[in-house]
Scaffold this motif. Structure first.
Motif, PDB file in Angstrom:
ATOM      1  N   ILE A  17       0.859  -1.174   0.000  1.00  0.00           N
ATOM      2  CA  ILE A  17       0.000   0.000   0.000  1.00  0.00           C
ATOM      3  C   ILE A  17       0.898   1.228   0.000  1.00  0.00           C
ATOM      4  N   ALA A  22      -1.097   5.048   3.828  1.00  0.00           N
ATOM      5  CA  ALA A  22      -1.142   4.274   5.081  1.00  0.00           C
ATOM      6  C   ALA A  22      -0.903   5.184   6.282  1.00  0.00           C
ATOM      7  N   ARG A  23       0.062   6.009   6.185  1.00  0.00           N
ATOM      8  CA  ARG A  23       0.362   6.915   7.304  1.00  0.00           C
ATOM      9  C   ARG A  23      -0.811   7.840   7.580  1.00  0.00           C
ATOM     10  N   ARG A  25      -3.931   7.387   6.971  1.00  0.00           N
ATOM     11  CA  ARG A  25      -5.047   6.662   7.601  1.00  0.00           C
ATOM     12  C   ARG A  25      -4.769   6.418   9.082  1.00  0.00           C
ATOM     13  N   LYS A  91       0.985  -4.381   3.074  1.00  0.00           N
ATOM     14  CA  LYS A  91      -0.376  -4.210   3.538  1.00  0.00           C
ATOM     15  C   LYS A  91      -0.588  -4.875   4.893  1.00  0.00           C
ATOM     16  N   PHE A  94       0.378  -2.637   7.574  1.00  0.00           N
ATOM     17  CA  PHE A  94      -0.579  -1.537   7.703  1.00  0.00           C
ATOM     18  C   PHE A  94      -1.839  -2.007   8.432  1.00  0.00           C
ATOM     19  N   LEU A 147       5.798   0.212  10.634  1.00  0.00           N
ATOM     20  CA  LEU A 147       5.108   0.717   9.449  1.00  0.00           C
ATOM     21  C   LEU A 147       5.717   2.020   8.962  1.00  0.00           C
TER      22      LEU A 147
END
Lengths: 155, 441
Positions: A17, A22-23, A25, A91, A94, A147
């Protein structure tokens, strides 16, 4: 069988992703969760729920939220001027970080909300809560840290 | 990473740099090389065995030496038919709230029964008088604990808790006295000085009351053994019971109320203290106070209840005997939100009934919740007969002292002064006042 084959044969990029996404979110989840918890605690403090032990309570509460938020904003700030296009993260990490973050924030909120029903109260209770909050928080911080540090430059 | 060897302290003004013995001025910092300093000390000590031996001797001597700031003094004297020991504490400020005394016969090592007849102060010394249930004075070894002795500047003084009081010449007990080590009177000079003769008084063979300054005195003419309102004490075991003393005057209380006399003794033309005790005990039982404890006060007694948790309005709490604040047991949104957003302090109460014919005011000292909760287990389980047989004359007053405590944040409960409720409120809402009412005819 067909699905398994498809999953096994799908392109490698589907397992990853976009890092920025990702960060963002994660920061959104932590922002909402932390806002809810902090607002609750501020209202309790203003009304006088922690009369006589305000300092001890905030000394307990602050490390439950702000170090992780600080880590996130620190990384975001340090990468704000970089071009992160093309950076991806697995992913799995994440999702794991997201689940653990949501779980931790829910547990923290429940811990605060269940205090009136608990057998112990006030700082005895909050110190007791460290037994379950600290391990979960350690996992969350590890996941979030992994992450935020994991990256892959796509070719 | 901070290194000890480079410990740096910065000053605003000129600073000195010490490095391996060299003193050099530098700009605005003191640089102390701790390794060098420790090394220098180590060399200085280890290279001199004599210094080590001296140091060892010094440590041993300081460990074995008992240096006391205050030496207690004790003398025998006679009051009425009883022999008493007067202990003098030569210090300006003495607190006896936690006074505990053990007495033993030096020759037989048997414990001796006594009761504390009086406490007070005279000139610059505190006085404690012990009345013994013995025929003749003897070498008595007293072990006195719980004295808080301070000098005029407030510094705590160390005292020798061991005190051996020899009998006056010619008054010793009949058994052959073996010379006991250290049995000499320990006067201020620490030598074997003869004891002070008991003070003599004009016009009487027996010593008169000691003119104490403090209001804590027990007038000897009204003491337990020599009261004019009670029959003379019997010379049996009950006549000289060692009963714990309640602090008198009592420490500061949250609120107090005089209990009407007609609630304590009804239809009794010649009431005694045991009748009062029976009324109070019955009221305690009716109100669910399981435990209680009796103490002696001058010419009377004190009855202390167990520490109970109460609501803010003075009614007994849901978990009355628990020290933890009660959580929300029956869930309702209103109670839950109230508990979530409002402080939940714990309120606690100890009720002490003091029955005495000595007027008193509260002492300028507060009790902690732990001390108050200990009252119920440190007193006597019943009222000794020698106190109970005393007449409950018209000058006696029963006062209900309410000691209220409040805890916030799970910490130790602190003394509440003054209470938000009156003592009557406390007595009514605990049910004690109703329980003291005589049953309808």
């Amino acid at each position: 069988m067909i699905r398994r084959r498809k999953r096994a044969n799908r392109p490698n990029d589907e397992d990853r992703i976009d890092l920025d996404r990702a960060r963002n979110r994660l920061v959104l989840v932590w922002g909402i969760g932390a806002f809810a918890v902090v607002i609750l605690v501020i209202i309790q403090s203003i009304i006088g729920r922690f009369e006589g032990f305000v300092q001890e309570f905030w000394g307990w509460f602050t490390p439950t939220i702000f170090p992780t938020l600080g880590l996130m904003f620190g990384v975001l700030g340090s990468t704000a001027f970089e071009d992160d296009e093309g950076r991806t993260v697995k992913k799995f990490f994440f999702i794991a970080a997201m689940v653990m973050s949501i779980g931790y924030l829910v547990v923290l909120l429940i811990t605060l909300l269940l205090e009136p029903l608990a057998g112990t109260h006030d700082m005895k209770y909050f110190n007791l809560a460290n037994y379950w909050l600290a391990p979960v928080q350690a996992l969350v911080v590890a996941a979030v840290g992994a992450l935020f540090n994991s990256r892959k430059k796509t070719s | 990473m901070i290194s000890i060897s480079t410990l740096v302290a910065t000053t605003k003004s000129q600073a000195v740099s010490l490095r391996r013995g060299a003193i050099a001025h530098s700009s605005c910092k003191i640089d102390i090389d701790l390794y060098a300093a420790i090394g220098n000390c180590y060399t200085a000590v280890v290279s001199r065995p004599l210094a080590l031996v001296s140091l060892g001797l010094l440590v041993c001597a300081s460990a074995f030496a008992q240096i006391f700031d205050v030496e207690l003094r004790g003398t025998w004297f006679k009051r009425g038919d009883d022999w008493c020991v007067r202990i003098e504490v030569p210090a300006p400020r003495v607190s006896m709230d936690r006074l505990r005394i053990e007495a033993r016969d030096v020759n037989t090592s048997e414990p001796l029964r006594f009761h504390i007849d009086a406490r007070g102060s005279r000139r610059r010394a505190a006085i404690i008088e012990l009345r013994f249930a013995i025929e003749n004075p003897r070498d008595v070894s007293l072990y006195i604990r719980g004295l808080d002795i301070r000098d005029s500047s407030g510094r705590e003084l160390v005292y020798n808790p061991q005190l051996i009081v020899p009998p006056p010449p010619g008054e010793a007990a009949e058994y052959p006295r073996a010379p006991a080590p250290g049995s000499a009177f320990r006067g201020p000079a620490g030598g074997a000085a003869p004891p002070e003769p008991p003070p003599t008084f004009s016009g009487q063979g027996a010593p008169p009351p000691v003119p104490f300054n403090a209001p804590t005195i027990t007038n000897p003419s009204r003491s337990l053994a020599a009261s004019d309102t009670t029959p003379p004490p019997k010379k049996d075991g009950n006549a000289q019971i060692d009963i714990p003393q309640f602090p008198f005057p009592p420490p500061r209380y949250s609120t107090a109320e005089k209990v009407p006399r007609n609630l304590l003794v009804t239809g009794n033309s010649n009431p005694r203290l045991k009748d009062v005790e029976a009324s109070l005990t019955k009221a305690f039982e009716r109100c669910g106070y399981g435990d209680k404890s009796f103490y002696a006060v001058p010419d009377g007694f004190a009855m202390a209840s167990r520490l109970e948790q109460i609501n803010a309005d003075g009614t007994p709490g849901a978990e009355r005997w628990s020290l933890d604040v009660t959580p929300v047991r029956r869930f309702s949104v209103r109670d839950y939100l109230k508990a979530l957003f409002e402080a939940r302090p714990g309120h606690y109460r100890v009720v002490v009934f003091v029955v005495t014919n000595h007027p008193f005011k509260q002492k300028d000292a507060t009790v902690k919740s732990k001390e108050a909760s200990a009252w119920v287990r440190e007193g006597m389980n019943t009222l000794p007969r020698e106190i109970g047989d005393r007449e409950f004359s018209n000058d006696y007053v029963c006062t209900a002292l309410i000691y209220e405590f409040k805890s916030v944040g799970g910490g130790e409960a602190t003394f509440v002064e003054p209470s938000e409720l009156t003592a009557r409120d406390h007595l009514e809402r605990s049910g004690l006042l109703a329980a003291l009412q005589p049953p309808p005819m």
